[in-house]
Design a protein around this motif. Structure first.
Motif, short mmCIF file in Angstrom:
data_model
loop_
_atom_site.label_atom_id
_atom_site.label_comp_id
_atom_site.label_asym_id
_atom_site.label_seq_id
_atom_site.Cartn_x
_atom_site.Cartn_y
_atom_site.Cartn_z
N GLY A 75 0.29 6.34 6.28
CA GLY A 75 1.24 5.25 6.52
C GLY A 75 1.26 4.18 5.44
N GLY A 76 0.53 4.40 4.36
CA GLY A 76 0.61 3.50 3.21
C GLY A 76 0.17 2.08 3.52
N GLY A 77 0.67 1.15 2.71
CA GLY A 77 0.31 -0.26 2.89
C GLY A 77 0.92 -0.85 4.15
N ARG A 78 2.16 -0.48 4.39
CA ARG A 78 2.89 -1.13 5.49
C ARG A 78 2.28 -0.87 6.87
N LEU A 79 1.75 0.32 7.08
CA LEU A 79 1.18 0.55 8.41
C LEU A 79 -0.02 -0.40 8.62
N GLN A 80 -0.70 -0.75 7.54
CA GLN A 80 -1.79 -1.72 7.67
C GLN A 80 -1.26 -3.10 8.05
N PHE A 81 -0.06 -3.44 7.54
CA PHE A 81 0.54 -4.73 7.93
C PHE A 81 0.63 -4.79 9.46
N ALA A 82 0.92 -3.65 10.09
CA ALA A 82 1.06 -3.60 11.55
C ALA A 82 -0.29 -3.45 12.25
N HIS A 102 6.34 -11.02 -1.99
CA HIS A 102 7.12 -10.24 -1.05
C HIS A 102 6.25 -9.47 -0.05
N TRP A 103 5.19 -8.83 -0.55
CA TRP A 103 4.36 -8.03 0.35
C TRP A 103 3.59 -8.92 1.31
N ALA A 104 3.15 -10.07 0.81
CA ALA A 104 2.45 -11.03 1.67
C ALA A 104 3.38 -11.47 2.80
N ILE A 147 -4.71 -12.45 2.88
CA ILE A 147 -4.21 -12.76 1.54
C ILE A 147 -3.82 -11.47 0.81
N THR A 148 -3.02 -11.62 -0.24
CA THR A 148 -2.65 -10.50 -1.10
C THR A 148 -3.24 -10.82 -2.47
N THR A 149 -4.22 -10.03 -2.91
CA THR A 149 -4.95 -10.43 -4.12
C THR A 149 -4.10 -10.35 -5.38
N ASN A 150 -3.15 -9.39 -5.41
CA ASN A 150 -2.26 -9.26 -6.57
C ASN A 150 -0.84 -9.05 -6.06
N ASN A 151 0.07 -9.89 -6.54
CA ASN A 151 1.45 -9.81 -6.08
C ASN A 151 2.25 -8.95 -7.04
N THR A 152 2.41 -7.70 -6.63
CA THR A 152 2.92 -6.61 -7.46
C THR A 152 4.32 -6.87 -8.02
N ILE A 153 5.16 -7.54 -7.23
CA ILE A 153 6.56 -7.70 -7.64
C ILE A 153 6.73 -8.89 -8.58
N ALA A 170 -7.81 -8.77 3.08
CA ALA A 170 -7.05 -8.78 1.82
C ALA A 170 -6.33 -7.47 1.56
N ASP A 171 -5.06 -7.61 1.18
CA ASP A 171 -4.28 -6.49 0.67
C ASP A 171 -4.58 -6.39 -0.83
N MET A 172 -5.28 -5.33 -1.22
CA MET A 172 -5.64 -5.14 -2.63
C MET A 172 -4.91 -3.94 -3.22
N SER A 173 -3.72 -3.65 -2.67
CA SER A 173 -3.01 -2.43 -3.06
C SER A 173 -2.82 -2.32 -4.56
N SER A 174 -2.57 -3.45 -5.23
CA SER A 174 -2.25 -3.29 -6.66
C SER A 174 -3.32 -3.81 -7.60
N ALA A 191 -5.93 -0.85 0.55
CA ALA A 191 -5.09 -0.59 -0.62
C ALA A 191 -4.28 0.67 -0.40
N ALA A 192 -2.96 0.55 -0.52
CA ALA A 192 -2.12 1.74 -0.60
C ALA A 192 -2.49 2.43 -1.90
N ALA A 193 -2.70 3.75 -1.88
CA ALA A 193 -3.34 4.41 -3.02
C ALA A 193 -2.46 4.56 -4.26
N GLN A 194 -1.13 4.47 -4.09
CA GLN A 194 -0.25 4.90 -5.19
C GLN A 194 -0.18 3.98 -6.40
N LYS A 195 -0.94 2.86 -6.36
CA LYS A 195 -0.95 1.98 -7.53
C LYS A 195 -2.17 2.30 -8.42
N ASN A 196 -3.34 2.08 -7.87
CA ASN A 196 -4.55 2.21 -8.70
C ASN A 196 -5.47 3.34 -8.26
C1 LIG Z 1 3.11 -1.34 -2.86
C2 LIG Z 1 2.50 -2.37 -2.04
C3 LIG Z 1 2.53 -2.31 -0.63
C4 LIG Z 1 3.35 -1.29 0.14
O1 LIG Z 1 2.81 -0.05 0.15
P1 LIG Z 1 3.57 1.15 0.91
O2 LIG Z 1 2.57 2.25 0.81
O3 LIG Z 1 4.85 1.42 0.19
O4 LIG Z 1 3.81 0.71 2.31
C5 LIG Z 1 1.85 -3.28 0.08
N1 LIG Z 1 1.19 -4.27 -0.55
C6 LIG Z 1 1.15 -4.37 -1.90
C7 LIG Z 1 0.42 -5.49 -2.55
C8 LIG Z 1 1.80 -3.43 -2.68
O5 LIG Z 1 1.77 -3.52 -4.03
#
Ligand SMILES: *Cc1c(COP(=O)(O)O)cnc(C)c1O
Length: 358
Positions: A75-82, A102-104, A147-153, A170-174, A191-196
């Motif tokens: 479910g990636g990052g977003r399922l963790q938001f929920a 945006h993600w925060a 918190i979101t440690t890195n704001n990807t957008i 903390a959301d450390m996805s990026s 961390a959603a895996a598709q970044k790092n």
């Molecule tokens: C990409 C990203 C997400 C979203 O991840 P999904 O797997 O597309 O849901 C969430 N948080 C951060 C900081 C991101 O960079």
């Protein structure tokens, strides 16, 4: 990174060539089992070994102990938001969120389905071009601070995170493994895996075990951290191949050495920001140098024609994936751990050439 093109996409992002080669070999024949990683049973000994090694490597690389639970969820990052508010925020409870991008903000919106959200700082009014001031007072009754440690957008990143008096999530996805962090200061990070850390659809979730004792809601097992921990992340058919690619990334990170990766990330970011700051054609989105991300470098050109001309020049030179997000426009160059310094050098040289040729 594949050799054909330099890929600066924000996510799914470039993987090291070695990880691509190992993944390709595993698709044909996983570890001499005679079957593909795409066919590997999720309850077999081979996958259990993948799970155990990956969990141990996460703990080793984060320098955390057995008081943490390491989960690989879908479910990636977003399922963790929920899942975070589902598991930790009861009706009538309040959680703090820092609205740094945006993600925060999206994480915050998800929390509002379950309880109260106390916005502990926001930079939304200026399109997230800086980090919000750190809250001076955090109420003790907050169930957690997110918190979101890195704001990807938008390209901002916390270099230093103060200690807090409530559980810190903390959301450390990026930026996981991409900068200095004391991972022990977090009660949960994900961390959603598709970044790092691999490919889409896999989320690394690390939770302090003591957090699992005060879960409030009765939840379907798939949505419960406690149930996922009890079932070792294989409550249902796990994303076997995705988790394997993350293991290959973890091995690669260990082999490079986290300190070396962090030092390289700082050199890459400095090179690129210097090129932008010294240019008459480009301007960074984030002016406050202390807030700048070493993972996503966001900037704009002086006009649309210049932007399109530079994108065209990049394409001609096999450099792809640097269009900015639709919320910022311009450019975003994602220089995650897997991006080699030579790739950034090529981009910077092209920027200089573009500048002198007008
Ligand atoms: C990409 C990203 C997400 C979203 O991840 P999904 O797997 O597309 O849901 C969430 N948080 C951060 C900081 C991101 O960079």
């Amino acid at each position: 990174m594949s050799q054909e093109k330099i890929n600066f996409n924000a996510g799914p992002a470039a993987l090291p060539l070695q990880v691509l080669e190992q993944s390709a070999a595993a698709v044909l024949n996983y570890n001499n089992t005679g079957i593909s990683i795409l066919e590997l049973p999720h309850r077999g000994a081979e996958f259990l070994a993948i799970l155990e090694e990956s969990k141990a490597l996460v703990k080793e690389l984060c320098n955390i102990g057995d008081d943490y639970e390491v989960l690989w969820l879908q479910g990636g990052g977003r399922l963790q938001f929920a899942m975070i508010p589902m598991n930790f925020l009861g009706k009538g409870d309040t959680a703090g969120y820092i609205d740094s991008g945006h993600w925060a903000a999206e994480a915050m919106e998800y929390a509002a389905y379950y309880g109260h959200v106390d916005v502990m700082g926001s930079s939304r009014a200026t399109n997230y071009d800086h980090l919000p001031e750190w809250p001076t007072h955090i109420p003790d009754n907050l169930k957690y601070l997110h918190i979101t440690t890195n704001n990807t957008i938008f390209g901002t990143q916390y270099q230093h995170i103060p200690r807090v008096n409530v559980p810190l999530v903390a959301d450390m996805s990026s930026d996981i493994f991409g900068c200095e962090r004391d991972y022990n200061q977090f009660d949960m990070f994900y961390a959603a895996a598709q970044k790092n850390l691999g490919t889409p659809g896999v989320a690394l979730v690390v939770i302090r075990k003591s957090m699992l004792t005060h879960l409030l809601h009765s939840l379907p097992p798939m949505l419960s951290y406690k149930a996922q921990a009890k079932e070792n992340s294989i409550l249902n058919t796990a994303n076997v191949s995705g988790i394997y690619v993350s293991l290959l990334m973890l091995r690669w990170i260990k082999h490079q050495g986290i300190k070396n990766i962090i030092a390289a990330n700082e050199r890459k970011a400095r090179m690129l920001y210097d090129a932008i700051d010294n240019s008459s054609l480009f301007t960074t989105h984030v002016k406050n140098t202390a807030d700048r991300s070493n993972m996503n470098v966001c900037f704009t050109a002086k006009d649309k024609a210049t932007e399109l001309a530079f994108l065209q020049l990049c394409a001609e030179n096999n450099i792809v994936g640097l269009q900015g997000h639709r919320m910022t426009g311009g450019f975003r160059v994602s220089i995650y751990n897997a991006i080699e310094e030579s790739a950034v050098i090529q981009l910077v040289e092209l920027m200089k050439k573009f500048e002198t040729n007008g």
